[in-house]
Design a protein around this motif. Structure first.
Motif, PDB file in Angstrom:
ATOM      1  N   ASP A 288     -12.399 -12.616   8.761  1.00 31.55           N
ATOM      2  CA  ASP A 288     -11.358 -12.438   9.769  1.00 31.55           C
ATOM      3  C   ASP A 288     -10.748 -11.048   9.676  1.00 31.55           C
ATOM      4  O   ASP A 288     -10.420 -10.568   8.582  1.00 31.55           O
ATOM      5  CB  ASP A 288     -10.257 -13.487   9.561  1.00 31.55           C
ATOM      6  N   THR A 289     -10.579 -10.413  10.826  1.00 31.10           N
ATOM      7  CA  THR A 289      -9.951  -9.105  10.886  1.00 31.10           C
ATOM      8  C   THR A 289      -9.158  -9.013  12.190  1.00 31.10           C
ATOM      9  O   THR A 289      -8.945 -10.016  12.872  1.00 31.10           O
ATOM     10  CB  THR A 289     -11.017  -7.991  10.768  1.00 31.10           C
ATOM     11  N   ALA A 290      -8.714  -7.818  12.542  1.00 32.31           N
ATOM     12  CA  ALA A 290      -8.018  -7.592  13.813  1.00 32.31           C
ATOM     13  C   ALA A 290      -8.102  -6.117  14.154  1.00 32.31           C
ATOM     14  O   ALA A 290      -8.177  -5.266  13.255  1.00 32.31           O
ATOM     15  CB  ALA A 290      -6.553  -8.027  13.720  1.00 32.31           C
ATOM     16  N   ASP A 291      -8.061  -5.823  15.446  1.00 28.81           N
ATOM     17  CA  ASP A 291      -8.149  -4.420  15.853  1.00 28.81           C
ATOM     18  C   ASP A 291      -6.961  -3.610  15.350  1.00 28.81           C
ATOM     19  O   ASP A 291      -7.074  -2.408  15.077  1.00 28.81           O
ATOM     20  CB  ASP A 291      -8.312  -4.282  17.367  1.00 28.81           C
TER      21      ASP A 291
ATOM     22  N   LEU B  51     -20.798  -5.638   6.399  1.00 27.90           N
ATOM     23  CA  LEU B  51     -21.609  -6.799   6.794  1.00 27.90           C
ATOM     24  C   LEU B  51     -22.889  -6.430   7.541  1.00 27.90           C
ATOM     25  O   LEU B  51     -23.675  -7.313   7.892  1.00 27.90           O
ATOM     26  CB  LEU B  51     -20.777  -7.734   7.690  1.00 27.90           C
ATOM     27  N   LYS B  52     -23.127  -5.137   7.763  1.00 30.61           N
ATOM     28  CA  LYS B  52     -24.186  -4.746   8.701  1.00 30.61           C
ATOM     29  C   LYS B  52     -25.582  -5.173   8.266  1.00 30.61           C
ATOM     30  O   LYS B  52     -26.473  -5.309   9.110  1.00 30.61           O
ATOM     31  CB  LYS B  52     -24.134  -3.241   8.949  1.00 30.61           C
ATOM     32  N   HIS B  53     -25.818  -5.383   6.983  1.00 33.09           N
ATOM     33  CA  HIS B  53     -27.152  -5.765   6.526  1.00 33.09           C
ATOM     34  C   HIS B  53     -27.310  -7.284   6.358  1.00 33.09           C
ATOM     35  O   HIS B  53     -28.355  -7.755   5.914  1.00 33.09           O
ATOM     36  CB  HIS B  53     -27.479  -5.072   5.205  1.00 33.09           C
ATOM     37  N   GLN B  54     -26.267  -8.041   6.719  1.00 39.57           N
ATOM     38  CA  GLN B  54     -26.327  -9.496   6.602  1.00 39.57           C
ATOM     39  C   GLN B  54     -26.943 -10.108   7.861  1.00 39.57           C
ATOM     40  O   GLN B  54     -26.885  -9.526   8.949  1.00 39.57           O
ATOM     41  CB  GLN B  54     -24.915 -10.073   6.400  1.00 39.57           C
TER      42      GLN B  54
ATOM     43  N   ARG C  11     -16.929  -1.450  16.646  1.00 40.48           N
ATOM     44  CA  ARG C  11     -16.529  -1.195  15.261  1.00 40.48           C
ATOM     45  C   ARG C  11     -17.142  -2.210  14.304  1.00 40.48           C
ATOM     46  O   ARG C  11     -17.484  -1.886  13.160  1.00 40.48           O
ATOM     47  CB  ARG C  11     -15.003  -1.204  15.161  1.00 40.48           C
ATOM     48  N   LEU C  12     -17.284  -3.444  14.748  1.00 40.95           N
ATOM     49  CA  LEU C  12     -17.848  -4.490  13.902  1.00 40.95           C
ATOM     50  C   LEU C  12     -19.380  -4.494  13.897  1.00 40.95           C
ATOM     51  O   LEU C  12     -19.992  -5.277  13.169  1.00 40.95           O
ATOM     52  CB  LEU C  12     -17.325  -5.860  14.354  1.00 40.95           C
TER      53      LEU C  12
ATOM     54  N   ALA D 249      -9.810  -1.173   9.767  1.00 39.60           N
ATOM     55  CA  ALA D 249     -10.238  -2.368   9.030  1.00 39.60           C
ATOM     56  C   ALA D 249     -11.490  -2.978   9.653  1.00 39.60           C
ATOM     57  O   ALA D 249     -12.378  -3.452   8.936  1.00 39.60           O
ATOM     58  CB  ALA D 249      -9.111  -3.393   8.979  1.00 39.60           C
ATOM     59  N   GLU D 250     -11.576  -2.991  10.977  1.00 41.18           N
ATOM     60  CA  GLU D 250     -12.776  -3.506  11.638  1.00 41.18           C
ATOM     61  C   GLU D 250     -13.993  -2.661  11.274  1.00 41.18           C
ATOM     62  O   GLU D 250     -15.090  -3.193  11.032  1.00 41.18           O
ATOM     63  CB  GLU D 250     -12.596  -3.518  13.157  1.00 41.18           C
ATOM     64  N   LYS D 251     -13.826  -1.350  11.230  1.00 36.63           N
ATOM     65  CA  LYS D 251     -14.947  -0.469  10.890  1.00 36.63           C
ATOM     66  C   LYS D 251     -15.449  -0.750   9.480  1.00 36.63           C
ATOM     67  O   LYS D 251     -16.657  -0.813   9.238  1.00 36.63           O
ATOM     68  CB  LYS D 251     -14.518   0.993  11.008  1.00 36.63           C
TER      69      LYS D 251
END
Length: 334
Positions: free
Chosen positions: A49-52, A67-70, A110-111, A59-61
């Protein structure tokens, strides 16, 4: 790790959600943040969980990079919209159609994902017609940019009105994200019964009351160096409501209860919120991987009626229960 359905949906979430408010892009260096995310994944957490608005989009970045390799399908990624972002112009805030439609695209970039599993209204916007907000959410769902819609810190009346509109527009609200802990129980009287009736679950934040329920703040003692209570970036403002000797003295009475169960005080606090059947998941932040590894052990813990009674007796009158404390800003923040 245990899993629960989120509202009356088919979506399952981990009982512990990893959140990055006040940490990623702010208090914690990016390499440590990545280590905390890795620790969460290793522990079986699938929900993030995050927020803009967290660290003004940073934080989103950080989370997106971590998580990009998951495998995307194996994760549930949540974010939110409402608070000011970017240069904080007149339309960089709130739940207008303009801000929502622009914000979801920014969050997805960003995510590093094509969609979020849950898109949440971070507060209720008194300056935008609810019909406009819910129509924008309906369009985002139809576009496939968000699979589900939730809210955060909405009161019972607002949840009921939003739920009714969502049904008319062909989607449903499935969650609310409120503050909830042994010390802060303001959702129990109205929000929880309304949510249970309408098919929403709670994803609760600050189950350890900004660290107070760890027992590290002692009555009459100096604030621990480096603690959230000494953080002038925002943490200190949130925790100060609990930093009085009456509350801190009562919290110390929880130590023998945790000891008897073989739990840390933080684990006891997280396990306590998960005893509420309307709670789907407890949000947990971390500034060190070891905190993740320890706190996830609260998942699956059952506290019997005798333990719950001991906790209530220990805390006594310092518990805040009045539903009037579930409020959104009277005007849009700037």
């Amino acid at each position: 790790m245990e899993f629960r359905y989120l509202g009356k949906s088919g979506l399952k979430v981990s009982e512990i959600t990893y959140g990055n408010w006040l940490t990623h892009g702010s208090q914690v260096e990016n390499d440590i943040a990545a280590q905390c995310v890795e620790a969460a994944l290793t522990a079986g957490i699938t929900t993030f969980d995050t927020a803009d608005a967290y660290a003004n989009t940073a934080a989103e970045k950080v989370l997106g990079k971590a998580l990009k390799h998951q495998r995307r399908e194996s994760l549930e990624i949540f974010t939110k919209v409402y608070w000011p972002t970017g240069p904080k112009g007149p339309n960089d805030v709130g739940l207008s159609r303009k801000h929502i439609m622009e914000s979801i695209d920014g969050s997805l970039r960003r995510l590093k994902t094509d969609y979020v599993d849950l898109y949440q209204a971070h507060r209720y916007d008194v300056e935008t017609p609810l019909e406009e907000t819910m129509q924008a959410f309906a369009d985002i769902v139809r576009q496939g940019k968000a699979l589900y819609i939730g809210v955060s810190e909405w009161n019972a009346e607002q949840i009921r009105a939003g739920h009714a509109l969502s049904k008319e527009l062909g989607f449903q609200l499935i969650s609310n994200q409120p503050q909830y802990s042994m010390l802060w129980r303001v959702i129990e009287d109205q929000v929880v019964p309304t949510s249970a009736e309408l098919g929403l679950s709670q994803i609760v934040w600050s189950p350890v009351a900004q660290g107070v329920l760890t027992g590290k703040y002692k009555p009459g003692a100096e604030l621990p160096p480096g603690s959230r209570a000494t953080d002038e970036k925002g943490g200190a403002d949130m925790v100060k409501r609990f930093l009085n000797d009456e509350v801190l003295t009562r919290v110390q009475l929880l130590q023998p209860i945790a000891h008897d169960l073989g739990l840390t005080m933080a684990q006891l606090a997280i396990a306590w919120v998960l005893q509420n059947p309307n709670v789907a998941s407890a949000l947990m932040g971390a500034s060190r991987p070891e905190q993740v590894e320890s706190n996830v052990k609260a998942a699956g813990v059952t506290l019997d009626e005798g333990i719950l009674a001991r906790i209530d007796e220990a805390l006594g009158s310092v518990v805040v229960r009045d539903a009037k404390h579930t409020v959104s800003p009277e005007t849009r923040p700037v």
